[in-house]
Design a protein around this motif. Sequence first.
Motif, PDB file in Angstrom:
ATOM      1  N   THR A  86       0.781  -1.115  -0.078  1.00 22.90           N
ATOM      2  CA  THR A  86      -0.148  -0.084  -0.217  1.00 22.90           C
ATOM      3  C   THR A  86       0.917   1.408   0.318  1.00 22.90           C
ATOM      4  O   THR A  86       0.467   2.286  -0.840  1.00 22.90           O
ATOM      5  CB  THR A  86      -0.820   0.015   1.134  1.00 22.90           C
ATOM      6  OG1 THR A  86      -1.508  -1.337   1.162  1.00 22.90           O
ATOM      7  CG2 THR A  86      -1.975   1.135   1.278  1.00 22.90           C
ATOM      8  N   TYR A  87       1.843   1.329   0.819  1.00 27.28           N
ATOM      9  CA  TYR A  87       2.838   2.217   0.971  1.00 27.28           C
ATOM     10  C   TYR A  87       3.398   2.730  -0.570  1.00 27.28           C
ATOM     11  O   TYR A  87       3.810   3.836  -0.636  1.00 27.28           O
ATOM     12  CB  TYR A  87       3.837   2.139   1.863  1.00 27.28           C
ATOM     13  CG  TYR A  87       4.714   3.272   1.961  1.00 27.28           C
ATOM     14  CD1 TYR A  87       4.435   4.525   2.485  1.00 27.28           C
ATOM     15  CD2 TYR A  87       6.259   3.191   1.699  1.00 27.28           C
ATOM     16  CE1 TYR A  87       5.222   5.533   2.747  1.00 27.28           C
ATOM     17  CE2 TYR A  87       7.125   4.067   1.923  1.00 27.28           C
ATOM     18  CZ  TYR A  87       6.756   5.347   2.370  1.00 27.28           C
ATOM     19  OH  TYR A  87       7.637   6.232   2.803  1.00 27.28           O
ATOM     20  N   GLY A  89       2.143   2.319  -3.153  1.00 26.06           N
ATOM     21  CA  GLY A  89       1.103   2.808  -4.236  1.00 26.06           C
ATOM     22  C   GLY A  89       0.212   1.632  -4.859  1.00 26.06           C
ATOM     23  O   GLY A  89      -0.340   1.714  -6.035  1.00 26.06           O
ATOM     24  N   CYS A  90       0.509   0.515  -4.322  1.00 31.78           N
ATOM     25  CA  CYS A  90      -0.224  -0.752  -4.898  1.00 31.78           C
ATOM     26  C   CYS A  90      -1.081  -1.145  -3.945  1.00 31.78           C
ATOM     27  O   CYS A  90      -0.895  -1.927  -2.882  1.00 31.78           O
ATOM     28  CB  CYS A  90       1.024  -1.718  -5.050  1.00 31.78           C
ATOM     29  SG  CYS A  90       0.189  -3.497  -5.873  1.00 31.78           S
ATOM     30  N   PRO A  91      -2.572  -0.846  -3.999  1.00 33.16           N
ATOM     31  CA  PRO A  91      -3.375  -1.366  -2.942  1.00 33.16           C
ATOM     32  C   PRO A  91      -3.354  -2.615  -2.544  1.00 33.16           C
ATOM     33  O   PRO A  91      -3.433  -3.455  -3.662  1.00 33.16           O
ATOM     34  CB  PRO A  91      -4.866  -0.891  -3.522  1.00 33.16           C
ATOM     35  CG  PRO A  91      -4.303   0.220  -4.747  1.00 33.16           C
ATOM     36  CD  PRO A  91      -2.988  -0.424  -5.034  1.00 33.16           C
ATOM     37  N   VAL A  93      -4.613  -5.897   0.597  1.00 32.85           N
ATOM     38  CA  VAL A  93      -5.397  -6.254   1.423  1.00 32.85           C
ATOM     39  C   VAL A  93      -4.956  -7.622   2.063  1.00 32.85           C
ATOM     40  O   VAL A  93      -4.721  -8.298   1.498  1.00 32.85           O
ATOM     41  CB  VAL A  93      -7.149  -6.138   1.484  1.00 32.85           C
ATOM     42  CG1 VAL A  93      -7.483  -7.105   0.370  1.00 32.85           C
ATOM     43  CG2 VAL A  93      -7.908  -6.336   2.848  1.00 32.85           C
ATOM     44  N   GLU A 124     -12.342  -8.739  -3.432  1.00 25.45           N
ATOM     45  CA  GLU A 124     -11.095  -7.559  -3.144  1.00 25.45           C
ATOM     46  C   GLU A 124     -10.326  -7.393  -4.608  1.00 25.45           C
ATOM     47  O   GLU A 124      -9.846  -6.339  -4.815  1.00 25.45           O
ATOM     48  CB  GLU A 124     -10.232  -8.223  -2.046  1.00 25.45           C
ATOM     49  CG  GLU A 124     -10.838  -8.461  -0.800  1.00 25.45           C
ATOM     50  CD  GLU A 124     -11.143  -7.172  -0.059  1.00 25.45           C
ATOM     51  OE1 GLU A 124     -10.882  -5.948  -0.765  1.00 25.45           O
ATOM     52  OE2 GLU A 124     -11.670  -7.066   1.052  1.00 25.45           O
ATOM     53  N   LYS A 129      -7.598  -4.669  -5.645  1.00 29.19           N
ATOM     54  CA  LYS A 129      -6.436  -5.049  -4.934  1.00 29.19           C
ATOM     55  C   LYS A 129      -5.663  -6.111  -5.111  1.00 29.19           C
ATOM     56  O   LYS A 129      -6.240  -7.112  -5.564  1.00 29.19           O
ATOM     57  CB  LYS A 129      -7.063  -4.910  -3.212  1.00 29.19           C
ATOM     58  CG  LYS A 129      -7.608  -3.705  -2.727  1.00 29.19           C
ATOM     59  CD  LYS A 129      -8.077  -3.735  -1.447  1.00 29.19           C
ATOM     60  CE  LYS A 129      -8.652  -2.275  -1.161  1.00 29.19           C
ATOM     61  NZ  LYS A 129      -9.639  -2.446  -0.126  1.00 29.19           N
TER      62      LYS A 129
END
Length: 407
Positions: A86-87, A89-91, A93, A124, A129
């Motif tokens: 996520t950091y 820039g790749c969503p 979960v 998801e 994601k």
Amino acid sequence: MSLIVQKYGGTSVADVERIRNVARRVATCRRGGDDLVVVVSAMAGETNRLLGLARDVSPDPDRRESDVLVSTGEQVTTALLAMALTYMGCPAVSLLGHQIRIATDSAFGKARIQSIDDARIRAELAAGKVVVVAGFQGVDDGDNITTLGRGGSDTSAVALAAALRADSCEIYTDVDGVYTSDPRICPQARKLERISYEEMLELASLGAKVLQIRSVEFAKRYAVPVHVRSSFTDTPGTWVVAEEASMENILVSGVTSERDEAKITLLRVPDQPGLAARIFGPIADANIVVDMIIQNASAEGTTDLTFTVPKADFRQAMALVETLARDIGAAGIRTDESVAKVSIVGLGMRSHAGVAAKMFRTLAEVGINIQMIATSEIKTSVVVDAKFVELAVRVLHDAFLGKGEAA
Ligand code: ADP
Ligand code: ASP
Ligand code: MG
């Protein structure tokens, strides 16, 4: 666009820097347009550390609680990888076994996957994601956390690939593929380009821990192509696939060894019908898998019965055998905890004679005594003194696969 399941083993996520490395690889792949489900193991050494803590508080830890404990290793890496992605820039979960619902039976510590609900993962993925799944864990009917046995994240990955009908399943590890023998024991070992499910099943069950055996069973049953490769390089690894005609030309594909065996002999057992059933019934009921069995008829209507069990089950097996030996009137029990099994595996053994004979000759030439022998269509295994195991692997590799021979 493809759907790919990737699995990263313990060494690939051993620390934060390596988790970032995995995140970079996953993000690059995702930018290429593929849908990705990523299964992670615990950090290298973490499962052992947790099992050690359990033993520190109890000599025989409760199995349910042990699974609650060891499953935390994968919870940590799953969250860290999702955060790192996520950091970047790749969503992403993270999902644990019970959140997806990876349903298993209740055999704590060695549970089997029964079904996987794909709804949450699909939702998801549809939301764009990357789904990071905790390997090694599931949940039983009573909502208890279960684990799938050592190396079980491989099975989580292949089972997910089957349930999601993924295009492929990539197993990223610390070697760049499946080798003709464990490269740590046998420096001459070579990487295989392709190997059949059947051979990989044998190699895995005979000691090549690069894939957990149940993962190969899933792959074979659901025809999932599995690509075993390194998480540190981009070189292509080994494809585990359905058998192809040319594969039978190869006599021996691999040499494996396993030290985790113990040998038990019941001496001078009365030779009567039903005897083996009386001995092996209770052992099977205790969920102990007996591997090799040899029965020798001896004089005066008695027989010696020798068999091997996993070392981890030795004490439990002995407790049963001691009672049984008294009940059936055996003259005594002999045990040996320092034995090892060495095996050769190859589809070509189906159609070529003399492979076993060459194996025995090769071991004889270096003075290694064979204690037990077992064969099946595509493998021959021998039990030898554990102190000879590495020598046995090397000479067999030389004889069948080494020195540029076409085997
Ligand atoms: P991971 O933590 O990625 O699941 P494992 O330690 O479970 O990795 O499995 C990889 C290891 O399997 C390798 O480091 C290697 O020593 C061992 N291994 C045993 N036999 C083989 C083989 N035939 N080919 C490749 N690796 C093997
Ligand atoms: N962490 C578990 C183990 O060490 C599962 C795995 O790595 O596949 O056995
Ligand atoms: Mg493993």
